[in-house]
Design a protein around this motif. Sequence first.
Motif: not given
Length: 504
Positions: A184-194, A196-200, A242-245, A248-256
Amino acid sequence: MQIDFKTPQRQSITGIVVMFAETLQGVIRAMWAPLLIILFKLEPEKYILVGLSFLGIIILVGIVAFLKYRNFTFFLDEEKQEFVLSKGILNKSKINIQLSKIQQVNINQSIIQKIIGVYSLDIDTAGTDKKEISIRAIDQNLALLLKERLLDYGEKEEMLLDENQEVIPKEENIAKPFIKISYVTLFKVGITSKYGRTIAILITFLVTLFQTFKDAVDTFELDETQVDSVFEKGFGMISVVIIIFGILILVLFINIIRTFIKHFDFEMVRQKKSLVVTSGLFAKKNTLLNPFKVQITSFSQNFFQRKLRILDMNMKQASNDEVNEKQKKSNVIEVPGCESGERDAILKLILGKIPEKGQEFKPNFRYLLFKILFSVIFPILIFIVLSFTVIDDLYFYLPLVFVYLALVGFMIFYGFKNYRMYSNSEFIILKHGAWDVENEIIQPHKIQGITTKQYFWNKSADVGHLTLHTAAGDVHFHFGNFSEIKLLVNYWLYQVETSNENWM
């Protein structure tokens, strides 16, 4: 059964498979482009020749892998307190490392190593530009015993294995849980951090994909007008929102996904004088380090993490000035999503106590002017010049300028608000960041060098810059009161010269 590391030992015999795979991978990486050209251009009747050539390469790689295994030995020289490794095929080399210089031992497991049941053991020492020693194939229990002997070299008791080659633990050596990060904590970390790195990473992937597609169009001589029309029709049917949304979803998914792969089953335990960190989904990483050799300890937290009551911690190990950023990051131990109580426990373990901030030092307002000049004025001037001289339709994107101003203004304001330095007799704390607010903690006796700088246009305002050099990297404080900085530098240099603390 006693394990005697005093006599030269080889890696696991199954390690030949690992060395074969790594050597073959290197050959393929070096030759993939010519091979593709040959396969596309070669006549079908000559495929047999290509197959025989590939078989010859496989046999040659197998011979090289066997020789690497055969000539690779390691042992502990108790008299000289050194770890000695010999390797090489034609040019044989011998590496001697003082045990007192070893700062970190990592036990990792890649997918191939997991399949054949072996581990790799990497040894880092302070002041080197790469890993001094990497044992690519070793049994897990032997690796655990060896890393203990390397980092607890001052203790002479023998390590024991039972008849099943399992470690026989002594009561005082049993590792006790210290920190364990839940899913659960790892999921929280995935949706709240990094973010910029994921977008890069995402941008790099898209650019690479576009370049690959373009090369394919050129190679197969496709009609570019048809390709362009397909793209225009496709993007015409998709709204910008839709593209922007979707991004954002893709960035969160990759982060997690990245967070779970890297920090899966994260656990930190205290074992004797050392700290053991284990994590990883596919490539299991087991790191054993000496807390007293940590150079810079830092923790960061953003708005979302503050609401979820979690934060990220980093412990930075010593590294050579000549190493690249990727190698420096490998010496950083990350603790994702820990709570404030766990943070305090780690700080007590590494620093001996929870550091107090001490006297506060603020940057001069010129720090704010510098950021505004290079982050707001220059970019907008470039935009205006381009819109009136080079790109005619660029003014249609004028509304995005106001969005940019809002975002950059937010970052500059809170970056200036959070930019502080605190100092007392035991600790130096550098606080910075607009979104992820980070606190970097240094003990004065670990400073290796200090640089102060003052440009002539800042002399009248008594403003200057400070850089603290450590074996783990540099820490900066810009646009501070230069008179105060010089007094601090003299005090820190006095502490360094008179301190009896040993951190190496």
